[in-house]
Design a protein around this motif. Structure first.
Motif, PDB file in Angstrom:
ATOM      1  N   GLU A 279       0.816  -1.210   0.000  1.00 55.40           N
ATOM      2  CA  GLU A 279       0.000   0.000   0.000  1.00 55.40           C
ATOM      3  C   GLU A 279       0.854   1.267   0.000  1.00 55.40           C
ATOM      4  OE1 GLU A 279      -2.904  -0.053   3.068  1.00 55.40           O
ATOM      5  OE2 GLU A 279      -3.808  -1.954   2.452  1.00 55.40           O
ATOM      6  N   ARG A 280       1.980   1.250   0.687  1.00 63.31           N
ATOM      7  CA  ARG A 280       2.808   2.458   0.723  1.00 63.31           C
ATOM      8  C   ARG A 280       3.375   2.784  -0.650  1.00 63.31           C
ATOM      9  NH1 ARG A 280       6.475   2.189   6.285  1.00 63.31           N
ATOM     10  NH2 ARG A 280       4.715   2.301   7.765  1.00 63.31           N
ATOM     11  N   GLN A 281       3.915   1.781  -1.318  1.00 67.88           N
ATOM     12  CA  GLN A 281       4.442   2.013  -2.663  1.00 67.88           C
ATOM     13  C   GLN A 281       3.328   2.406  -3.632  1.00 67.88           C
ATOM     14  OE1 GLN A 281       5.032  -0.480  -0.664  1.00 67.88           O
ATOM     15  NE2 GLN A 281       7.148  -1.195  -0.742  1.00 67.88           N
ATOM     16  N   CYS A 282       2.166   1.798  -3.452  1.00 65.43           N
ATOM     17  CA  CYS A 282       1.026   2.131  -4.313  1.00 65.43           C
ATOM     18  C   CYS A 282       0.559   3.560  -4.086  1.00 65.43           C
ATOM     19  CB  CYS A 282      -0.114   1.153  -4.056  1.00 65.43           C
ATOM     20  SG  CYS A 282      -1.604   1.492  -4.994  1.00 65.43           S
ATOM     21  N   LEU A 283       0.580   4.014  -2.840  1.00 68.04           N
ATOM     22  CA  LEU A 283       0.155   5.381  -2.541  1.00 68.04           C
ATOM     23  C   LEU A 283       1.094   6.400  -3.170  1.00 68.04           C
ATOM     24  CD1 LEU A 283      -1.746   7.291  -1.046  1.00 68.04           C
ATOM     25  CD2 LEU A 283      -0.302   7.032   0.980  1.00 68.04           C
ATOM     26  N   ALA A 284       2.390   6.202  -3.022  1.00 68.01           N
ATOM     27  CA  ALA A 284       3.353   7.131  -3.626  1.00 68.01           C
ATOM     28  C   ALA A 284       3.237   7.136  -5.141  1.00 68.01           C
ATOM     29  CB  ALA A 284       4.773   6.742  -3.208  1.00 68.01           C
ATOM     30  N   GLU A 285       3.048   5.965  -5.723  1.00 66.78           N
ATOM     31  CA  GLU A 285       2.898   5.859  -7.176  1.00 66.78           C
ATOM     32  C   GLU A 285       1.620   6.548  -7.647  1.00 66.78           C
ATOM     33  OE1 GLU A 285       4.112   2.113  -9.704  1.00 66.78           O
ATOM     34  OE2 GLU A 285       2.066   1.890  -8.950  1.00 66.78           O
TER      35      GLU A 285
ATOM     36  N   GLY B 287      -3.472  22.654 -14.669  1.00 66.33           N
ATOM     37  CA  GLY B 287      -2.280  23.432 -14.382  1.00 66.33           C
ATOM     38  C   GLY B 287      -1.585  22.941 -13.130  1.00 66.33           C
ATOM     39  N   PRO B 288      -0.391  23.474 -12.840  1.00 66.62           N
ATOM     40  CA  PRO B 288       0.347  23.037 -11.638  1.00 66.62           C
ATOM     41  C   PRO B 288      -0.395  23.395 -10.361  1.00 66.62           C
ATOM     42  CG  PRO B 288       1.402  24.938 -12.635  1.00 66.62           C
ATOM     43  CD  PRO B 288       0.342  24.504 -13.592  1.00 66.62           C
ATOM     44  N   GLU B 289      -0.165  22.579  -9.350  1.00 68.20           N
ATOM     45  CA  GLU B 289      -0.844  22.791  -8.073  1.00 68.20           C
ATOM     46  C   GLU B 289      -0.289  24.024  -7.381  1.00 68.20           C
ATOM     47  OE1 GLU B 289      -1.890  20.262  -3.990  1.00 68.20           O
ATOM     48  OE2 GLU B 289      -0.499  19.475  -5.501  1.00 68.20           O
ATOM     49  N   LYS B 290      -1.181  24.802  -6.763  1.00 69.12           N
ATOM     50  CA  LYS B 290      -0.797  26.026  -6.052  1.00 69.12           C
ATOM     51  C   LYS B 290      -0.858  25.767  -4.561  1.00 69.12           C
ATOM     52  CE  LYS B 290      -2.564  29.091  -9.669  1.00 69.12           C
ATOM     53  NZ  LYS B 290      -3.475  30.223  -9.986  1.00 69.12           N
TER      54      LYS B 290
ATOM     55  N   ASN C 210      -1.149  13.515  -9.851  1.00 75.55           N
ATOM     56  CA  ASN C 210      -0.653  14.889  -9.946  1.00 75.55           C
ATOM     57  C   ASN C 210      -0.161  15.208 -11.357  1.00 75.55           C
ATOM     58  OD1 ASN C 210      -0.964  16.065  -7.297  1.00 75.55           O
ATOM     59  ND2 ASN C 210       0.576  14.613  -6.573  1.00 75.55           N
ATOM     60  N   GLU C 211       0.417  14.220 -12.033  1.00 73.77           N
ATOM     61  CA  GLU C 211       0.897  14.453 -13.394  1.00 73.77           C
ATOM     62  C   GLU C 211      -0.251  14.793 -14.339  1.00 73.77           C
ATOM     63  OE1 GLU C 211       2.930  11.880 -17.068  1.00 73.77           O
ATOM     64  OE2 GLU C 211       2.921  11.088 -15.010  1.00 73.77           O
ATOM     65  N   TYR C 212      -1.318  14.013 -14.309  1.00 73.25           N
ATOM     66  CA  TYR C 212      -2.414  14.240 -15.246  1.00 73.25           C
ATOM     67  C   TYR C 212      -3.334  15.372 -14.790  1.00 73.25           C
ATOM     68  CZ  TYR C 212      -0.955  10.102 -17.739  1.00 73.25           C
ATOM     69  OH  TYR C 212      -0.221   9.210 -18.479  1.00 73.25           O
ATOM     70  N   ALA C 213      -3.421  15.603 -13.489  1.00 74.41           N
ATOM     71  CA  ALA C 213      -4.186  16.764 -13.023  1.00 74.41           C
ATOM     72  C   ALA C 213      -3.490  18.062 -13.410  1.00 74.41           C
ATOM     73  CB  ALA C 213      -4.377  16.692 -11.507  1.00 74.41           C
ATOM     74  N   SER C 214      -2.157  18.070 -13.417  1.00 78.18           N
ATOM     75  CA  SER C 214      -1.425  19.258 -13.849  1.00 78.18           C
ATOM     76  C   SER C 214      -1.640  19.530 -15.331  1.00 78.18           C
ATOM     77  CB  SER C 214       0.069  19.094 -13.546  1.00 78.18           C
ATOM     78  OG  SER C 214       0.299  18.935 -12.165  1.00 78.18           O
TER      79      SER C 214
ATOM     80  N   ARG D 194      -4.385  20.320   0.030  1.00 80.97           N
ATOM     81  CA  ARG D 194      -3.728  19.667  -1.078  1.00 80.97           C
ATOM     82  C   ARG D 194      -4.741  19.207  -2.118  1.00 80.97           C
ATOM     83  NH1 ARG D 194       1.418  18.040  -0.372  1.00 80.97           N
ATOM     84  NH2 ARG D 194       1.278  17.919  -2.645  1.00 80.97           N
ATOM     85  N   ARG D 195      -4.254  19.013  -3.347  1.00 86.96           N
ATOM     86  CA  ARG D 195      -5.135  18.583  -4.434  1.00 86.96           C
ATOM     87  C   ARG D 195      -5.581  17.139  -4.241  1.00 86.96           C
ATOM     88  NH1 ARG D 195      -3.010  19.977 -10.286  1.00 86.96           N
ATOM     89  NH2 ARG D 195      -3.968  21.981  -9.732  1.00 86.96           N
ATOM     90  N   PHE D 196      -4.689  16.277  -3.775  1.00 87.56           N
ATOM     91  CA  PHE D 196      -5.013  14.881  -3.494  1.00 87.56           C
ATOM     92  C   PHE D 196      -4.540  14.550  -2.089  1.00 87.56           C
ATOM     93  CE2 PHE D 196      -4.382  15.010  -8.129  1.00 87.56           C
ATOM     94  CZ  PHE D 196      -5.618  14.548  -8.540  1.00 87.56           C
ATOM     95  N   GLN D 197      -5.400  13.851  -1.332  1.00 83.27           N
ATOM     96  CA  GLN D 197      -5.076  13.490   0.037  1.00 83.27           C
ATOM     97  C   GLN D 197      -5.680  12.126   0.342  1.00 83.27           C
ATOM     98  OE1 GLN D 197      -3.114  15.138   2.233  1.00 83.27           O
ATOM     99  NE2 GLN D 197      -3.308  13.356   3.572  1.00 83.27           N
ATOM    100  N   ASP D 198      -4.861  11.192   0.850  1.00 83.95           N
ATOM    101  CA  ASP D 198      -5.362   9.854   1.133  1.00 83.95           C
ATOM    102  C   ASP D 198      -6.084   9.830   2.468  1.00 83.95           C
ATOM    103  OD1 ASP D 198      -2.785  10.146   2.514  1.00 83.95           O
ATOM    104  OD2 ASP D 198      -3.163   8.081   3.151  1.00 83.95           O
ATOM    105  N   ILE D 199      -7.142   9.054   2.535  1.00 80.49           N
ATOM    106  CA  ILE D 199      -7.880   8.812   3.775  1.00 80.49           C
ATOM    107  C   ILE D 199      -8.138   7.312   3.879  1.00 80.49           C
ATOM    108  CG2 ILE D 199      -8.952  11.081   3.890  1.00 80.49           C
ATOM    109  CD1 ILE D 199     -11.417   9.963   2.652  1.00 80.49           C
TER     110      ILE D 199
END
Length: 350
Positions: free
Chosen positions: A48-54, A68-71, A60-64, A112-117
Motif C-alpha cells: 500500500e505504501r508504494q502504491c500510494l506514492a505511485e 495546471g500546476p498545483e498552487k 498529480n501528473e495528469y491533473a497538472s 492539497r489537491r489529493f489526500q489519502d484517507i
C-alpha cells in the motif's frame, strides 16, 4: 511542614490519561472515509505504501495537464511556483527547491489537491480530491494516454476507480445517492436520448446490504428522467460503479469501462499482445515403440550410418545358425563325401 507535605503529595500524583479526546484522535477521525466525499479508489496487492506514492505521482501528473500546476497557499504566501519579480539574477536551483519544500511543509493536508484517507479495507486506497478536480476526468485522461502510448505507468497500483459521491450503506441512503449521481448523465434535458447502461457492484467488509436490492434501486433511478434506458451487460455506453466498503457506499458513472479493461491499468498494457507459444517436446508413446519392435523380423538386416554413408550390417548370429542347420538337412554325408539325393519327382529315363 504541612505545606511541604502537601507539595510532596501533589508532585507524587499522576496525571490521568485521556482516551479519545486528544488532537491525535480528532485528526484520525478526520482521515476516515465519510459521507459526501469524492475521490479515487485505488486497488493494489499488499504494497500500500508504494502504491500510494505511485498514485500520487500519476494523479498529480495528469491533473497538472488538465488544471495546471498545483498552487500551495503556505501561511498567506504567494504561489510557490510563481517567480519573484525582481531585477536580480535568476535564483539558484537549491534555493528554489528549498522554497518549494517549505511551502509543502506549511500547507495543511486539507488544502492539497489529493489526500489519502482510510478506506476501511485492505489493499484499497481512497484518495480524496479537491473541489476543482473532477476524478472521472483525471482517471479517464490517464487511462486514455496509457492505452494510446502503451507505456507502463504503474507497478504497484492495479485499478483506478473514480468516485463522485459517498453515502451511508443503507437502501434508503443509496436510493437518494443514486438520484444525485445519475442526474447529470440520465436526467438532464441534454441526456434525453435513449442510451445503454449497466451496474457494476462490489461489496467489501459488509454483510448487511443486499446486492439485488441495491442494483434494483440504482437501475430504477436511471429511468427517473422520463426515458427508459436499456440495460446492456456486454458493451454498455455508461457503467454505474457501486463500491460498498464497510458502512460507506461509493458511486460514480464512467465511460469506456470495458474498453479500458474495467479501469485496470495493467490489463490495458497487455491487451493485444500475442503470447509466444512455448516449445513442446515430441515424446513417442511407449505403446507405439513396443508395436514397432514386435513387427521387425528376427533375421532382418539393419542399417547403420557412419560419416553420412549407409552400410548394411552383418546378419546376426542367430540367423547364421538357422541357415547352417537347413543346409545340413538337405545333404547327407557318406565316407566323408557329400552326395545329393535325387528328388522323388525326377522323371526316369525311358
Amino acid at each position: 511542614k504541612m505545606a511541604e507535605n502537601q507539595q510532596a503529595v501533589e508532585k507524587g500524583k499522576r496525571k490521568k490519561k485521556s482516551y479519545g479526546h486528544g488532537p491525535n484522535k480528532r485528526r484520525a477521525l478526520s482521515r476516515e472515509l465519510g459521507a459526501g466525499a469524492r475521490g479515487i479508489l485505488v486497488t493494489c496487492n499488499f504494497q500500500e505504501r508504494q502504491c500510494l506514492a505511485e498514485s500520487y505521482n500519476l494523479l498529480n501528473e495528469y491533473a497538472s495537464r488538465l488544471y495546471g500546476p498545483e498552487k500551495f497557499d503556505a501561511a498567506g504566501a504567494a504561489d510557490a511556483n510563481s517567480e519573484e519579480e525582481s531585477g536580480s539574477e535568476e535564483e539558484d536551483i537549491g534555493a528554489a527547491l528549498g522554497k518549494e519544500v517549505a511551502a509543502l511543509k506549511n500547507t495543511k493536508p486539507g488544502q492539497r489537491r489529493f489526500q489519502d484517507i482510510k478506506s476501511g479495507a485492505k489493499n484499497v486506497l481512497f484518495i480524496r480530491c479537491s473541489k476543482e478536480v473532477d476524478p472521472c476526468r483525471v482517471v479517464h485522461s490517464m487511462l486514455d494516454d496509457v492505452s494510446a502510448t502503451k507505456k507502463a505507468k504503474a507497478r504497484f497500483a492495479l485499478r483506478f476507480l473514480p468516485v463522485t459521491d459517498t453515502a451511508y450503506a443503507s437502501e434508503a441512503s443509496i436510493a437518494e445517492q443514486a438520484k444525485r449521481v445519475l442526474a447529470p448523465h440520465f436526467h438532464k434535458p441534454a441526456c434525453q436520448a435513449e442510451t445503454t447502461f449497466s451496474v457494476v457492484y462490489k461489496c467489501r467488509n459488509n454483510g448487511e446490504v443486499s446486492r439485488d436490492a441495491v442494483i434494483k434501486e440504482v437501475a430504477e433511478a436511471a429511468s427517473l428522467g422520463g426515458v427508459t434506458h436499456k440495460v446492456d451487460l456486454t458493451s454498455p455506453k455508461l457503467v454505474i460503479v457501486v463500491e460498498i466498503i464497510k458502512t460507506m457506499c461509493c458511486m460514480s458513472v464512467v465511460d469506456d469501462f470495458y474498453k479500458f479493461k474495467k479501469y485496470n491499468i495493467h490489463s490495458i498494457l497487455t491487451d493485444g499482445r500475442a503470447e509466444e507459444p512455448k516449445p513442446v517436446k515430441a515424446v513417442m508413446p511407449a505403446a507405439s515403440v513396443r508395436a514397432d519392435r514386435e513387427q521387425e523380423p528376427s533375421g532382418a538386416t539393419t542399417q547403420s550410418t557412419v560419416d553420412g554413408k549407409e552400410e548394411e550390417a552383418k546378419p546376426s548370429a542367430g540367423s547364421m545358425k538357422t541357415e547352417e542347420h537347413s543346409s545340413a538337412t538337405a545333404q547327407s554325408t557318406v565316407d566323408g563325401k557329400a552326395e545329393a539325393k535325387p528328388s522323388e519327382t525326377e522323371d526316369k529315363p525311358s
